[in-house]
Design an enzyme around this catalytic site. Structure first.
Site, mmCIF file in Angstrom:
data_model
loop_
_atom_site.group_PDB
_atom_site.id
_atom_site.type_symbol
_atom_site.label_atom_id
_atom_site.label_comp_id
_atom_site.label_asym_id
_atom_site.label_seq_id
_atom_site.Cartn_x
_atom_site.Cartn_y
_atom_site.Cartn_z
ATOM 1 N N ASP A 143 -0.690 2.220 -8.393
ATOM 2 C CA ASP A 143 -1.594 3.123 -7.684
ATOM 3 C C ASP A 143 -2.219 4.178 -8.601
ATOM 4 O O ASP A 143 -3.434 4.377 -8.611
ATOM 5 C CB ASP A 143 -0.825 3.801 -6.549
ATOM 6 C CG ASP A 143 -1.707 4.580 -5.607
ATOM 7 O OD1 ASP A 143 -2.237 5.632 -6.022
ATOM 8 O OD2 ASP A 143 -1.862 4.164 -4.448
ATOM 9 N N VAL A 171 -4.259 4.375 -2.756
ATOM 10 C CA VAL A 171 -4.833 3.078 -3.133
ATOM 11 C C VAL A 171 -3.976 1.942 -2.587
ATOM 12 O O VAL A 171 -4.489 0.963 -2.028
ATOM 13 C CB VAL A 171 -4.978 2.974 -4.666
ATOM 14 C CG1 VAL A 171 -5.501 1.599 -5.056
ATOM 15 C CG2 VAL A 171 -5.911 4.058 -5.189
ATOM 16 N N ASP A 172 -2.664 2.064 -2.731
ATOM 17 C CA ASP A 172 -1.777 1.034 -2.195
ATOM 18 C C ASP A 172 -1.957 0.872 -0.690
ATOM 19 O O ASP A 172 -2.044 -0.249 -0.179
ATOM 20 C CB ASP A 172 -0.319 1.387 -2.489
ATOM 21 C CG ASP A 172 0.115 0.966 -3.885
ATOM 22 O OD1 ASP A 172 -0.227 -0.147 -4.300
ATOM 23 O OD2 ASP A 172 0.792 1.757 -4.554
ATOM 24 N N MET A 173 -2.010 1.989 0.019
ATOM 25 C CA MET A 173 -2.091 1.903 1.477
ATOM 26 C C MET A 173 -3.448 1.384 1.934
ATOM 27 O O MET A 173 -3.541 0.610 2.885
ATOM 28 C CB MET A 173 -1.788 3.264 2.100
ATOM 29 C CG MET A 173 -0.379 3.776 1.842
ATOM 30 S SD MET A 173 0.935 2.684 2.472
ATOM 31 C CE MET A 173 1.354 1.721 1.012
#
Length: 406
Positions: A143, A171-173
């Site tokens: 991320d 970013v991951d989510m």
């Protein structure tokens, strides 16, 4: 009635945050998600990434949050027998999801062409840092690195701090939600066409969608943004963070009626007609003077009271809350996004985790089961595939399959 993904089988080869949370979103809507993990060690998030007292049990808190309602099969994909089992699962699956780095999936023989050959209607979703093709296709990504690569850090922080990453994993989510959305769309398309689909989801692309308005400003206007701290890209002094008598509030008062409401609530309604503050341009020109005036006023009451007082005037404002404070707000309790999740097998744990970001009048997202122990469902999954007890024992003895710890 049925949830949207009842009867959908997902084979989830992913680890860490983005892709596992995408699969969790499908599980919350009824999908049967089988999580494939390396025997003995499992998903990195179980014990090797973020600190957690539960890491010693291979059930770290971040792992729990990313893996609600799944079943776990511990399987060595490098062994031909492990790969054979994987393909038996794929034959009757609806979705394959992975986040192997470029080149790894090909070495494992789990690339789209190989999977499609045994199941032409499969929805195959590959989640990577930078996409399946291009000059950075094989690069590793987490991320923080993608925040830097995508321009996100250049617009987060202040002049004093310099560029900063966020304290969480946007970013991951966003990648997770993008992947779940892509899979849902592909399943709907399959209902119409009878065809499977290859989906290429990149963290870099997801980071840009989070910044769509900012990129629009640059691509259309040439405006590169910058480091505004807690203030706003609008440059309006009424859109900023202010210290109160006992904490801080973040206010986004950008409309004329917002500002009139603020002036009224601080006991100086006449300021809306003051030439220094009567328009957006005037307020920006006299920014320092207006900020000093508001800062003095905000010190005279608490953050929670200012939130209530100014919300009554339609002003977008909130107390700056900790995660603990936010989790206890009445609105979140009402919404139910913080869901009670069944307790993992053998654990004495009252578990509440973040679910989905929407509700439905019926058959909405719900936790059908707990996050799994490593290899918790290996035996039942293999039995369903036709392996008898002696065959399972042989696979376990050879390290091809893992069973849950006694």
């Amino acid at each position: 009635m049925a949830q949207a993904f009842d009867g959908i089988k997902v084979i989830d080869f992913s680890q860490v945050l983005a892709a596992p949370f995408a699969a969790t979103q499908l599980a919350l809507l009824g999908a049967d998600v089988i999580k494939i993990e390396p025997p003995g060690i499992g998903d990195q998030m179980r014990n090797r990434m973020l600190p957690s007292p539960l890491a010693e049990h291979d059930m770290a808190s971040a792992f729990l949050a990313m893996n609600i309602g799944k079943r776990s099969l511990a399987l060595d994909l490098k062994d031909p027998r492990g790969k054979e089992i994987a393909f038996k699962l794929i034959e009757t699956a609806d979705v394959v999801l992975h986040n192997f780095r470029g080149g790894v999936v090909d070495r494992l023989g789990l690339d789209y062409a190989a999977v499609k050959a045994v199941n032409p209607k499969i929805v195959y979703c590959a989640v990577t840092g930078f996409g399946g093709e291009g000059p950075k296709a094989r690069d590793a990504a987490y991320d923080g690195a993608v925040q830097a690569a995508s321009g996100m850090m250049a617009n987060n922080g202040s002049i004093d701090s310099g560029p900063m990453r966020t304290g969480y994993f946007p970013v991951d989510m966003m990648t997770a939600i993008s992947a779940a959305y892509a899979i849902a769309g592909a399943l709907f398309r399959r209902e119409r066409t009878g065809e499977g689909q290859y989906l290429d989801v990149a963290m870099l692309d997801a980071a840009l969608t989070l910044q769509a308005s900012g990129f629009g400003q640059y691509l259309v206007d040439g405006n590169m943004g910058g480091l505004f701290g807690n203030s706003s890209a609008t440059k309006m002094p009424t859109a900023d963070c202010f210290q109160t008598g006992d904490g801080a509030v973040l206010m986004s008062a950008t409309q004329q009626n917002h500002v009139a409401g603020i002036f009224s609530e601080i006991g100086q309604p006449e300021l809306i007609d003051d030439a220094r503050f009567s328009s957006i341009a005037a307020r920006i020109e006299n920014r320092a003077e207006l900020r000093a005036l508001l800062s003095e006023a905000f010190k005279k009451d608490s953050a929670e009271n200012w939130e209530v007082r100014l919300a009554a005037h339609g002003v977008p404002i909130a107390k700056v809350r900790s995660v603990a404070e936010a989790s206890e707000t009445p609105q979140l309790t009402h919404r139910g996004v913080l869901q009670k999740v069944p307790t993992p097998t053998g654990m004495d744990l009252d578990l509440t985790l973040v679910g989905s970001a929407f509700t439905a009048d019926s058959d909405g997202p719900a936790a059908s089961g707990p996050p799994p122990l490593l290899a918790e469902h290996s035996a039942e999954i293999l039995t369903a595939l036709g392996y008898d007890g002696s065959a399972v024992d042989a696979l376990v003895a050879d390290g091809v399959v893992g069973l849950v710890k006694a």
